[in-house]
Write an enzyme that holds these catalytic residues in place. Structure first.
Site, short mmCIF file in Angstrom:
data_model
loop_
_atom_site.label_atom_id
_atom_site.label_comp_id
_atom_site.label_asym_id
_atom_site.label_seq_id
_atom_site.Cartn_x
_atom_site.Cartn_y
_atom_site.Cartn_z
N LYS A 82 63.13 74.11 49.69
CA LYS A 82 64.43 74.77 49.83
C LYS A 82 64.37 75.64 51.07
O LYS A 82 63.30 76.06 51.50
CB LYS A 82 64.72 75.64 48.60
CG LYS A 82 66.18 75.98 48.41
CD LYS A 82 66.94 74.87 47.73
CE LYS A 82 68.43 75.12 47.75
NZ LYS A 82 69.19 74.15 46.95
N ASP B 250 73.73 73.25 50.74
CA ASP B 250 73.77 74.07 49.52
C ASP B 250 74.88 75.09 49.78
O ASP B 250 75.76 74.83 50.63
CB ASP B 250 72.40 74.75 49.29
CG ASP B 250 72.31 75.42 47.91
OD1 ASP B 250 72.18 74.71 46.91
OD2 ASP B 250 72.38 76.67 47.84
#
Ligand code: NDP
Length: 444
Positions: A126, A166
């Site tokens: 991430k 995201d």
């Protein structure tokens, strides 16, 4: 002290300043306890859990960018490469002022198990930045993305680490990031997913997380003798996940009546007008007050409140810890029969426990929102074979993956005597796959 407790104590001590990360690790380790206890000596001897909770590496970098007035700003950029036991690191980039290392560690850790559940060969990672795209011009967003990729490009690649979008990173940002990678490296490769359809993106990727959430819900409801048709749904968020969750819920015969953004929320008793919502959020990038202005019957309220609306099923699709114990109690009191997470960890640990203890179906984001990353992996496949699949083909694969995840987590929970505990089922099924790969690859 048991192995799980030992590792939890050490994680708590070393990461005390990262509450979201501690929350995620606690949830996972508590629910795989039964598997770890049964293999305690084997796992302890190779420090399996210590290696699992520690990222392979975290890259932090400075991102200087210039605004339209010529003023220079400096943000922090990050990439957490968590675990690549089953495939290249894979996970989105988040641009939001709340981003710091702890948020990205929690998201990267969750991503390991989510990606394992998809059955596709992708590891967990991430990244992101504390940059806030709200109110910035396209040119400012482009300059920021170019500066961000000017550092990140050294660490990513189609077989190394493949980021995606995201919160705050959608098609526009992915396009700018991809353009800069190509410009620096001259390599045209699938090192980012969520790309535009004209340059390697997959059909259905935009819709995938929201659609996948509803496919998953369909299957879980079927396993429990319930159905979506005719159900009233409360949805939070008004971004990528929420919009396509609302769209698919309508296609499946349900009636979503709410959505929200960081300023306020909408209750639309006639059902959310998804075309209008897309216009407000995807085209104009405006606030939900504009939705209300175009829909006289709808109500707009400042602040939080989506979970106070009477509904059959709830879909938190905005951000972490947005559904608290009080919200869970209100949902239950209003007759809500299921909560299905579209966002990552939107439900607090206390709220999750309350829902599970009170007969409300609950599935964690790592299972129910895995459709986005699964379709990203399908985009990687298409890029590798230099082909483009039809929307029907991608949608069919997505559907089967999401039905499969629902069945897998249900079976895993049942196998360990926790029927209906989908949190345990998801964590156990994801962990078993990653653990097996880590054990086979030796200590590293
Ligand atoms: P977007 O940026 O498209 O939308 C996020 C939405 O949530 C926006 O409406 C935003 O409001 C709202 N929001 C964000 N932060 C907050 C906050 N702190 N408080 C209140 N509202 C907030 O993001 P996505 O839809 O892509 O992501 C939503 C969630 O889903 C995240 O948890 C993400 O990690 C998760 N997820 C996303 C996937 C994807 O494919 N995109 C895949 C799997 C999970 P505003 O409009 O005001 O910014």
């Amino acid at each position: 002290m048991s192995y799980v407790d030992e590792v939890l104590a050490s994680v708590n001590q070393k990461n005390a300043h990262e509450p979201e990360f501690l929350q995620a690790v606690t949830e996972v380790l508590e629910s795989i306890r039964v598997v770890v206890d049964a293999n305690e000596e084997k796992f302890r001897s190779v420090a399996l859990l210590e290696r699992l909770v520690e990222p392979d590496r975290i890259i932090t970098f400075r991102v200087p960018w210039t605004d339209d007035k010529g003023k220079v700003h400096v943000q922090r950029g990050y990439r957490v490469q968590y675990n690549n036991a089953i495939g290249p690191y894979k996970g989105g980039l988040r641009f939001h002022p709340s981003v710091y290392q702890g948020i990205l560690k929690f998201l990267g850790f969750e991503q390991i198990f989510k990606n394992a559940l998809t059955t596709l060969p992708i590891g967990g990672g991430k990244g992101g930045s504390d940059f806030d795209p709200h109110g910035k011009s396209d040119a400012e967003v482009m300059r920021f993305c170019q500066a961000f990729m000017t550092e990140l490009y050294k660490y990513v690649g189609a077989d190394i680490d493949v980021p995606a979008g995201d919160i705050g990173v959608g098609g526009r940002e992915v396009g700018f990031l991809f353009g800069q990678y190509k410009r620096i490296t001259t390599s045209y490769e699938g090192m980012l997913t969520g790309k535009g359809l004209t340059f390697g993106g997959s059909l259905i990727r935009t819709q995938a997380t929201g659609y996948g959430l509803l496919y998953h819900t369909e299957e879980i409801l079927k396993l429990n003798g319930q159905k979506l048709d005719g159900a009233v749904c409360a949805v939070s968020g008004a971004g990528n996940v929420a919009i396509y969750a609302i769209e698919k819920a309508q296609q499946l015969g349900a009636k979503p009546v709410t959505c929200s953004d960081s300023s306020g929320w909408i209750y639309d008793p006639d059902g959310i007008d998804v075309a209008l919502l897309k216009e407000v959020k995807e085209v104009k990038r405006a606030r939900l007050t504009e939705y209300k202005a175009a829909r006289p019957n709808a109500e707009y309220h400042e602040g939080k409140g989506v979970w106070s609306v009477k509904c059959d099923y709830a879909f938190p699709c905005a951000t972490q810890n947005e559904l608290t114990l009080d919200d869970a109690k209100t949902l239950k009191a209003n007759g809500c029969k299921g909560v299905f997470e579209g966002a990552n960890m939107p439900t607090t640990l206390e709220a999750t426990k309350f829902l599970q203890d009170n007969g409300v179906l609950f599935t964690p984001g790592k299972a129910s929102n895995a459709g986005g990353v699964a379709t990203s992996a399908l985009e990687m496949s298409q890029n590798s074979e230099r082909l483009h699949w039809s929307a029907e083909e991608v949608d069919e694969r997505l559907k089967n993956i999401m039905y499969g995840i629902a069945d897998t987590i249900s079976e895993a929970a049942e196998k360990y005597g926790m029927k209906g505990n989908y949190v345990a089922g998801a964590n156990i099924a994801g962990f078993e796959k990653v653990a097996e790969a880590m054990l086979a690859q030796g200590v590293y």
